[in-house]
Scaffold this motif. Structure first.
Motif, PDB file in Angstrom:
ATOM      1  N   ALA A  46      57.020  37.275  23.313  1.00 33.53           N
ATOM      2  CA  ALA A  46      55.608  37.492  24.156  1.00 33.53           C
ATOM      3  C   ALA A  46      55.189  38.883  23.964  1.00 33.53           C
ATOM      4  N   THR A  47      53.892  39.049  23.872  1.00 29.47           N
ATOM      5  CA  THR A  47      53.182  40.345  24.014  1.00 29.47           C
ATOM      6  C   THR A  47      53.757  41.250  25.007  1.00 29.47           C
ATOM      7  N   ARG A  48      53.518  42.464  24.950  1.00 28.57           N
ATOM      8  CA  ARG A  48      53.974  43.267  25.941  1.00 28.57           C
ATOM      9  C   ARG A  48      52.980  43.312  27.210  1.00 28.57           C
ATOM     10  N   ALA A  49      53.279  43.123  28.417  1.00 32.09           N
ATOM     11  CA  ALA A  49      52.742  42.927  29.738  1.00 32.09           C
ATOM     12  C   ALA A  49      52.296  41.376  29.865  1.00 32.09           C
ATOM     13  N   ALA A  50      52.990  40.480  28.881  1.00 32.17           N
ATOM     14  CA  ALA A  50      52.577  39.036  29.104  1.00 32.17           C
ATOM     15  C   ALA A  50      53.497  38.607  30.717  1.00 32.17           C
ATOM     16  N   PHE A  51      54.571  39.293  30.917  1.00 29.20           N
ATOM     17  CA  PHE A  51      55.270  38.916  32.074  1.00 29.20           C
ATOM     18  C   PHE A  51      54.357  39.123  33.175  1.00 29.20           C
ATOM     19  N   PHE A  52      54.073  40.484  33.325  1.00 23.82           N
ATOM     20  CA  PHE A  52      53.204  40.937  34.335  1.00 23.82           C
ATOM     21  C   PHE A  52      51.690  40.118  34.544  1.00 23.82           C
ATOM     22  N   ARG A  53      51.047  39.928  33.443  1.00 23.72           N
ATOM     23  CA  ARG A  53      50.161  39.198  33.614  1.00 23.72           C
ATOM     24  C   ARG A  53      50.041  37.426  33.846  1.00 23.72           C
ATOM     25  N   GLY A 110      52.410  36.679  35.881  1.00 24.09           N
ATOM     26  CA  GLY A 110      52.622  36.693  37.585  1.00 24.09           C
ATOM     27  C   GLY A 110      51.214  36.698  38.146  1.00 24.09           C
ATOM     28  N   GLN A 111      50.084  36.985  37.515  1.00 20.01           N
ATOM     29  CA  GLN A 111      48.873  37.178  38.175  1.00 20.01           C
ATOM     30  C   GLN A 111      48.015  35.778  37.645  1.00 20.01           C
ATOM     31  N   GLY A 112      48.855  34.967  36.933  1.00 15.96           N
ATOM     32  CA  GLY A 112      47.951  33.787  36.649  1.00 15.96           C
ATOM     33  C   GLY A 112      47.181  33.482  35.305  1.00 15.96           C
ATOM     34  N   THR A 113      47.571  34.571  34.672  1.00 13.73           N
ATOM     35  CA  THR A 113      46.606  34.892  33.086  1.00 13.73           C
ATOM     36  C   THR A 113      47.966  34.762  32.204  1.00 13.73           C
ATOM     37  N   PHE A 114      47.699  33.660  31.312  1.00 11.84           N
ATOM     38  CA  PHE A 114      48.929  33.455  30.458  1.00 11.84           C
ATOM     39  C   PHE A 114      48.458  34.031  28.973  1.00 11.84           C
ATOM     40  N   LEU A 115      49.127  34.864  28.294  1.00  9.85           N
ATOM     41  CA  LEU A 115      48.641  35.428  27.311  1.00  9.85           C
ATOM     42  C   LEU A 115      49.489  34.640  25.968  1.00  9.85           C
ATOM     43  N   THR A 116      48.726  34.533  24.715  1.00  7.76           N
ATOM     44  CA  THR A 116      49.380  33.780  23.856  1.00  7.76           C
ATOM     45  C   THR A 116      50.582  34.534  23.317  1.00  7.76           C
ATOM     46  N   ALA A 117      51.561  33.452  23.143  1.00  9.43           N
ATOM     47  CA  ALA A 117      52.911  33.699  22.575  1.00  9.43           C
ATOM     48  C   ALA A 117      52.673  34.359  21.102  1.00  9.43           C
ATOM     49  N   LEU A 118      53.739  35.294  20.686  1.00  6.40           N
ATOM     50  CA  LEU A 118      53.664  35.505  19.517  1.00  6.40           C
ATOM     51  C   LEU A 118      53.944  34.500  18.514  1.00  6.40           C
ATOM     52  N   ASN A 119      53.205  34.609  17.219  1.00  7.33           N
ATOM     53  CA  ASN A 119      53.277  33.783  16.170  1.00  7.33           C
ATOM     54  C   ASN A 119      54.193  33.939  15.211  1.00  7.33           C
ATOM     55  N   THR A 120      54.862  35.247  15.083  1.00  5.22           N
ATOM     56  CA  THR A 120      55.497  35.942  13.944  1.00  5.22           C
ATOM     57  C   THR A 120      56.992  35.791  13.917  1.00  5.22           C
ATOM     58  N   GLY A 146      52.184  32.573  27.829  1.00  4.55           N
ATOM     59  CA  GLY A 146      53.034  33.278  28.928  1.00  4.55           C
ATOM     60  C   GLY A 146      54.362  33.737  28.606  1.00  4.55           C
ATOM     61  N   SER A 147      55.339  33.769  29.374  1.00  3.51           N
ATOM     62  CA  SER A 147      56.593  34.545  29.170  1.00  3.51           C
ATOM     63  C   SER A 147      57.469  33.691  29.938  1.00  3.51           C
ATOM     64  N   ALA A 148      58.983  34.418  29.566  1.00  7.17           N
ATOM     65  CA  ALA A 148      60.031  33.499  30.426  1.00  7.17           C
ATOM     66  C   ALA A 148      59.991  33.877  32.104  1.00  7.17           C
ATOM     67  N   GLY A 149      60.530  33.092  32.900  1.00  4.98           N
ATOM     68  CA  GLY A 149      60.264  33.444  34.182  1.00  4.98           C
ATOM     69  C   GLY A 149      59.886  31.964  34.860  1.00  4.98           C
TER      70      GLY A 149
END
Length: 569
Positions: A294-301, A303-313, A357-360
Motif C-alpha cells: 500500500a502507498t504511504r498514508a494508506a493505513f491512516f486514510r 481509518g478516515q474511510g478513504t481507501f487508496l489504490t493498492a500497489l500494482n508493482t 486500502g491497507s491491512a487492519g
C-alpha cells in the motif's frame, strides 16, 4: 464437403492446437489452464489466521483467543478459564484446529494463551515452535508435535520481551531467530544456548524503518530470508540489509525499493526468495521478489474511510550481486494483503488480498478474487498470468499454504475485531478451500511424473552433500529427459501475508537412465551446506516439463548431534 472447406477445417484444427502448445527449451508441450477451486469445508470452526503444514500431512491452524466463542467446541467438556480475558472468562470452544488433508477432517486443539499476530517455524525435529502473540501470550513459546493425539504445550516467559507482529527464521544450526515485533527493535534466539542468548540484541535497522507518520510503522512482520552465505536478508518498510546475526553487524545496505512505497505491515505486500539453483557452483546467486503493498498514508486514510489504490508493482533483486538494483515489474492489478507461494516448479502464486486500502480491521475494500501466476524464467513483460477466481473474499487475516499434492489450501479472512457474520461488507470467513494450480489440469496427467523411490511410506533421513538414486515413472512415453529436475521445498509458517522460512531449491541431478518401460532412474544430490537449506523436513518433487509430481517427505539432518531435545522442555 468441398476441398476448400476441408482445408479450412484442417487449418482451424492446426491453429487450435498451436494455441494450446507452448515450448520449453524448444520442446512443445500443452499449455495449462487457469486452475480450479474446490470448497473443502463450509466451516472449520475458527478463522485461519496462521497456518503450518507438518510432515504428517496435517495442517495446524490458529486464530486468537480474545475473539469470543468460536464455532467449534473443545472435546470432553474441556474449557479455557482466564479471569483476565477481555472477551469471555470461560470459553469451551477451540481457537486452534488440526486439518487432516487425507480425510478432510478437523480436530479441535486446546490453546490457553493468545496467539493473535504471532509467529512461528518448524524446528529440525519436525515440531512446530510458535512464538508470542498478544496479552497473556506475548512472551509464550508453544510447541506442537505431529502425532494423531498431540496438543499444544505452552512454555510461559521463554521469550525475553513481547513478540507481537514478529518474524521467525530457522538458522543453519537448527535454532530459530525471532526478529522485531511492535516496538521491539531487537531480536533473540530460541532455544537459548549461551549466556548471551538471555539478552535481546538491539538492531537499529528496525528502529530506523519505523514510520513516524501517524503511527503507521510499516516495518512489522519484516521479510527475512537466509542468504546463501549464511547471513540474513532483512527487508522492512521499503529497504533491506544483509545482516550477520552471529556478531550483530550489518554487512551491506541495499538500495531503497524503487518508488519508496512501504511493503510491510500494515502496508502489507509479500515476498519470496526465488528458487535457488546451480547449487554446486562455486559462486551462488539468490534473488528476492517483493509484490504488492500500500502507498504511504494508506493505513491512516483508511481509518478516515478513504481507501487508496493498492500497489500494482513487484520489485526483484539479486541480493548476491556486487551492485544490486531493484528491477520493477507490473502486476495485472493492484494488491494489498496478498500471499506469495512458491510452487514446486519454481513459479510463484500471488493470491488473496484487496485492491484498495491497507491491512487492519475494516481497512480494505474491493477483494481481488483471481490469483496471479508469476513465471520468473520468462522475459520481463511476459511473466504474469491471471488465473481463475475464487468466489470467496480473502481479506485481512487470510492465509494460504502449499501442500504435498501440489494444491494450495486457502482459509481465513477476519476484517473485524470479533466473529461478525452479518451486517458487514466482509463477514468473518470460516470456509476452507483449495486451489489447484494449472499444472494439476487433468489434460496434463500424461506429463506428470510419479516418484517410485524413495517412497513416501516413511520419510528418508538425508545428510548434506549426499547423493541418492531417484526413480520416477510416467503413464505414457511422452518424456523429455532434458526437462526433468528435482526441487526441495521447506513448508512455511504463514500469517499476515508472509510465509516465514519458505524456500525452494532446485537440486542437481544426473542424466535419466531407463529402468524399465516408463520408469527412469537418476542420481540426485542434496545441497552441500545448511546455509542453503537448514536442517529439518522438506518436500521433494520431481518436475517434468513444468509439471510436478506429488511430493514426498524427507528429513535433512546434520551428521553431528543436533540441538538437544531437552532444551525445548
Amino acid at each position: 464437403m468441398s476441398t476448400l472447406q476441408l482445408n479450412l477445417l484442417l487449418l482451424s484444427f492446426v491453429f487450435f492446437h498451436i494455441l494450446h502448445l507452448a515450448t520449453v527449451n524448444g520442446v512443445a508441450i500443452p499449455t495449462q489452464g487457469k486452475g480450479q477451486w474446490q470448497l473443502l469445508q463450509p466451516n472449520i470452526g475458527i478463522v485461519a489466521m496462521h497456518m503450518q503444514l507438518l510432515h504428517n500431512d496435517r495442517v495446524v491452524i490458529l486464530d486468537r483467543t480474545d475473539f469470543g466463542f468460536s464455532n467449534i467446541s473443545l472435546p470432553n467438556g474441556t474449557c479455557r478459564h482466564d479471569p483476565t480475558e477481555r472477551a469471555v472468562k470461560t470459553d469451551c470452544t477451540a481457537h486452534s484446529v488440526e486439518y487432516d488433508i487425507a480425510t478432510n477432517t478437523i480436530r479441535p486443539l486446546f490453546v490457553q494463551t493468545d496467539v493473535w499476530c504471532s509467529s512461528g517455524s518448524v524446528d529440525s525435529f519436525g515440531r512446530l515452535v510458535q512464538t508470542g502473540g498478544d496479552s497473556d501470550g506475548e512472551r509464550v513459546v508453544r510447541t506442537f508435535h505431529p502425532c494423531p493425539t498431540c496438543n499444544w504445550n505452552e512454555l510461559p516467559n521463554r521469550l525475553l520481551v513481547r513478540r507481537w507482529y514478529a518474524t521467525n527464521h530457522v538458522l543453519p544450526g537448527g535454532r530459530q531467530i525471532i526478529i522485531g515485533g511492535r516496538a521491539q527493535f531487537n531480536y533473540e534466539f530460541f532455544p537459548k544456548k549461551t549466556s548471551a542468548d538471555f539478552s535481546t540484541h538491539f538492531l537499529p535497522f528496525l528502529k530506523d524503518t519505523a514510520d513516524k507518520f501517524r503511527g503507521e510503522e510499516n516495518n512489522l512482520y519484516p521479510f527475512v530470508f537466509l542468504n546463501v552465505d549464511g547471513n540474513l536478508f532483512i527487508f522492512a518498510n521499503n529497504r533491506a540489509i544483509l545482516f550477520n546475526y552471529r556478531n550483530n553487524t550489518v554487512i551491506r545496505t541495499y538500495p531503497t525499493i524503487s518508488g519508496g512505497d512501504p511493503r510491510c505491515y500494515p502496508s502489507t505486500g509479500s515476498a519470496v526468495l526465488l528458487p535457488l539453483k546451480n547449487l554446486e557452483a562455486e559462486s551462488l546467486e539468490a534473488e528476492v521478489l517483493i509484490c504488492g503493498g500500500a502507498t504511504r498514508a494508506a493505513f491512516f486514510r483508511a481509518g478516515q474511510g478513504t481507501f487508496l489504490t493498492a500497489l500494482n508493482t513487484c520489485a526483484r533483486m539479486k541480493i548476491t550481486d556486487q551492485d544490486p538494483e531493484w528491477v520493477m515489474e507490473t502486476m495485472p492489478g493492484g494488491r494489498v494483503m496478498n500471499d506469495m507461494i512458491t510452487l514446486p516448479n519454481g513459479d510463484v502464486l500471488i493470491i488473496n488480498g484487496a485492491s484498495e486500502g491497507s491491512a487492519g480491521f475494516e481497512y480494505a475494500v474491493n477483494p481481488v478474487f483471481a490469483p496471479f501466476l508469476y513465471k520468473p524464467n520468462e522475459p520481463v513483460g511476459n511473466r504474469f498470468e491471471e488465473l481463475n477466481p475464487s468466489q470467496i473474499a480473502r481479506m485481512y487475516h487470510s492465509t494460504a499454504i502449499l501442500v504435498r499434492d501440489g494444491r494450495i489450501l486457502v482459509g481465513g479472512s477476519n476484517p473485524h475485531g470479533n466473529y461478525v457474520f452479518k451486517g458487514v461488507m466482509f463477514p468473518t470467513e470460516l470456509r476452507f478451500e483449495s486451489f489447484s494450480p494449472p499444472y494439476l489440469d487433468a489434460q496434463l496427467s500424461h506429463l506428470r511424473p510419479s516418484i517410485v523411490s524413495p517412497n513416501n511410506q516413511s520419510y528418508s533421513n538425508l545428510t548434506y552433500n549426499q547423493s541418492f538414486k531417484m526413480r520416477i515413472s510416467f503413464t505414457d512415453g511422452t518424456v523429455a529427459p532434458d526437462l526433468v529436475f528435482v526441487t526441495m521445498y521447506a513448508p512455511p509458517f504463514n500469517t499476515h501475508s508472509f510465509s516465514m522460512n519458505q524456500r525452494l531449491l532446485e537440486l542437481n541431478n544426473g542424466e535419466l537412465r531407463h529402468s524399465d518401460n516408463l520408469t527412469f532412474e537418476f542420481d540426485v544430490r542434496i545441497p552441500r551446506s545448511p546455509f542453503l537449506a537448514p536442517p529439518g523436513f522438506y518436500i521433494l518433487y520431481a518436475v517434468h516439463q513444468g509439471i510436478p509430481s506429488e511430493g514426498i517427505w524427507i528429513r535433512l539432518i546434520r551428521e553431528e548431534n543436533e540441538i538437544s531435545t531437552q532444551l525445548l522442555n
